[in-house]
Design an enzyme around this catalytic site. Structure first.
Site, PDB file in Angstrom:
ATOM      1  N   GLU A   1       0.794  -1.226   0.000  1.00  0.00           N
ATOM      2  CA  GLU A   1       0.000   0.000   0.000  1.00  0.00           C
ATOM      3  C   GLU A   1       0.836   1.291   0.000  1.00  0.00           C
ATOM      4  O   GLU A   1       0.440   2.296  -0.597  1.00  0.00           O
ATOM      5  CB  GLU A   1      -0.998   0.027   1.164  1.00  0.00           C
ATOM      6  CG  GLU A   1      -0.392   0.068   2.545  1.00  0.00           C
ATOM      7  CD  GLU A   1      -1.461   0.294   3.625  1.00  0.00           C
ATOM      8  OE1 GLU A   1      -2.094   1.364   3.617  1.00  0.00           O
ATOM      9  OE2 GLU A   1      -1.646  -0.594   4.486  1.00  0.00           O
TER      10      GLU A   1
ATOM     11  N   SER B   1      -7.705   5.746   8.096  1.00  0.00           N
ATOM     12  CA  SER B   1      -8.258   5.304   9.382  1.00  0.00           C
ATOM     13  C   SER B   1      -7.203   5.589  10.446  1.00  0.00           C
ATOM     14  O   SER B   1      -7.470   6.183  11.488  1.00  0.00           O
ATOM     15  CB  SER B   1      -8.553   3.806   9.360  1.00  0.00           C
ATOM     16  OG  SER B   1      -9.221   3.430   8.201  1.00  0.00           O
TER      17      SER B   1
END
Ligand SMILES: Nc1ncnc2c1ncn2[C@@H]1O[C@H](COP(=O)(O)OP(=O)(O)OP(=O)(O)O)[C@@H](O)[C@H]1O
Ligand SMILES: CC(C)(CO)[C@@H](O)C(=O)NCCC(=O)O
Length: 521
Positions: A237, A288
């Site tokens: 990621e 998040s």
């Protein structure tokens, strides 16, 4: 983090947020969207016209959907660069067209890049527009044509899937093709419904390569195989995010922007930031949770640290404290609140400034510090609580980013991630705080495609890796030993028990998971 100016600034923000919305709309600042984009459950059905109409209402500008800089800048240098014989796009940037017939290099269509995050899943879809060859057109299955039509003719998919039409990039180069990038998101909690929707659209019959990044690429791998018969090709990621940032910035001269006068609380003007000489820079990805990366050069970065107090924390706490149901609602509440009814200031403790250490009386001494007194609790509104939560989380992230930037001697800080979506309060506060506390040395830079870089980078990784036939972490082999984790540096001992290593940055010392020895970084 706060000063008296910050305090006043926050106060004014609360009072003038609606005014800001209006004024930025007038100056065509596209990223300020009206609130009320509340999501609910994603259904495996189409919303069609109604959804598109709802989405259109949220646009600040119909034609030039990415021209926020044009009217909002102070230096008048905005607009597509003079690139000679290139096509100028409605969205404000240009790329050279492909000459002649399209090259068919690259994996089979459709080209998707997916970033399955802890809260939101981001999907980018590349639609080639460089002229299909007859052979390609013949090969295109009906299913693929239908999927393309479905994605393009809707702005909402079910109740919670959204296409961010205002972010669409036309004539963008991906590998050897040029075309349009479409940006779609939905809550990761709706993954089962998304998979059913994909199945109902015939994805299971397409023998295509789907590349994915984010934690969900691992978590949902089996589900993709079971429900839609798709093998995910997984990419790291953070690699994807960095490559996505560099590619999108390269294709769009106005991708990066900054607040022209971060110290002036009443000036919301933004300017494009010239990112042609980028290194070194810091990336603060506020999803998040928060990851902070120091980028020294192409394919040369390191995750310096992170914090679990991120966008998910803001949303979670806000839901608990105010009973709100969505991010958009939380931001709307915060816009009308006053955090000073919640936080304890230095002057609440000292009766004035704490001069010896330069702490102005208006600095927050203790976030939520008033809330132990029942009388004060009785007086706060939901909006005050939402505002205090937003300011607390934002200031904490800003403070950590500042420390990292200073300790690494980096002057440019890029803030990305969907926490900044429709969140003018946090962007302005980060810009102000960075500027104020560094005496103008640090620049807070924001990016138009906020939370989509991982998904774009993921698609790029697929193209880089040829047919995407194997999972790979593209920069893994290029990492210097300094950047490598303990496990990478030390080959595992035959009998080594796996012990978690928390890598919180260069100054941290930790125990090697393989050999157990203490390592200084
Ligand atoms: N419509 C939305 N629904 C939920 N959260 C939203 C929405 N829009 C913005 N957000 C904010 O964006 C955050 C998620 O950002 P992002 O998509 O960048 O991270 P993620 O990939 O889900 O998380 P992580 O990278 O930590 O796995 C949420 O925690 C919330 O603060
Ligand atoms: C776990 C990830 C990397 C998932 O994207 C992100 O949520 C994060 O960086 N969280 C913070 C973890 C930490 O405390 O460093």
């Amino acid at each position: 983090m706060c000063s008296s100016e910050v305090i006043d600034f926050e106060r004014q923000l609360a009072g003038s947020f609606v005014q800001q919305l209006n004024s930025v709309r007038q100056t065509q600042c596209w990223h300020i969207m009206p609130v009320g984009d509340a999501s609910s459950l994603l259904r495996a059905s189409e919303d069609g016209d109604g959804a598109a109409a709802e989405s259109d209402q949220r646009h600040t500008n119909d034609a030039g959907t990415r021209d926020k800089m044009t009217a909002g800048t102070s230096n008048g240098t905005v607009g597509p660069p003079d690139v000679g014989a290139t096509s100028t796009l409605t969205n404000g940037f240009s790329v050279a067209p492909l000459n002649g017939e399209a090259e068919s290099a690259g994996p089979a269509m459709p080209w998707f890049g997916m970033d399955i995050g802890g809260t939101l899943t981001k999907l980018v879809y590349f639609e080639p527009t460089d002229g299909q060859s007859a052979a390609e057109a013949d090969q295109e299955q009906e299913t693929l044509t239908n999927i393309r039509k479905y994605l393009k003719s809707n702005c909402a998919y079910g109740d919670t899937g959204r296409r961010d039409e205002h972010l669409q990039m036309d004539n963008v180069r991906m590998g050897k093709r040029s075309g349009t990038l479409h940006f779609i998101r939905f809550p990761t909690s709706e993954m089962p419904a998304f998979l059913e929707l994909a199945k109902s659209k015939g994805m299971a019959t397409l023998a295509s390569t789907i590349c994915a990044t984010g934690g969900g690429a691992y978590k949902f791998e089996q589900d993709f195989r079971r429900v839609v018969n798709l093998q995910l090709h997984k990419f790291d990621e953070l690699d994807c995010m960095i490559h996505g940032i560099e590619h999108v910035e390269d294709q769009n001269p106005t991708e990066c922007y900054y607040f022209a006068n971060p110290g002036d609380q009443s000036d919301y003007t933004t300017c494009p930031y010239d990112f042609s000489d980028p290194y070194p820079f810091l990336v603060v990805n506020i999803g998040s949770g928060v990851s902070i990366l120091a980028v020294e050069g192409p394919d040369n970065y390191r995750r310096v640290t992170g914090t679990s107090l991120g966008g998910g924390t803001f949303l979670g706490l806000c839901c608990l404290l105010t009973g709100c149901e969505s991010f958009e609602e939380a931001i709307a509440l915060a816009a009308h609140g006053n955090s000073h009814n919640v936080d304890k200031l230095v002057k609440d403790i000292y009766g004035g400034d704490y001069t010896r250490f330069g702490l102005s009386g208006d600095i927050v001494a203790s976030s939520f510090g008033h809330m132990n007194v029942s009388e004060k609790r009785g007086k706060v509104s939901r909006s005050d609580l939402a505002h205090a939560t937003l300011v607390t989380i934002t200031n904490n992230i800003g403070s950590i980013a500042m420390m990292v930037a200073n300790s690494h001697n980096i002057g440019k800080v890029l803030f990305v991630g969907n926490f900044l979506r429709v969140n003018q309060i946090s962007m302005q506060l980060l810009a102000y705080a960075m500027n104020f506390w560094s005496d103008g040395k640090l620049k807070a830079i924001f990016l138009q495609h906020e939370g989509y870089f991982g998904a774009v980078g993921c698609l790029l990784e697929l193209l880089r890796s040829g047919d995407g036939a194997e999972d790979k972490k593209s920069t893994e082999s290029k990492k210097s030993s300094e950047e490598k984790t303990d496990a990478e540096r030390c080959p595992p001992a035959p009998d080594a028990k796996s012990k978690p290593v928390i890598d919180r940055g260069s100054s941290a010392s930790s125990e090697c998971s393989s050999c157990g020895r203490s390592t200084e970084r």
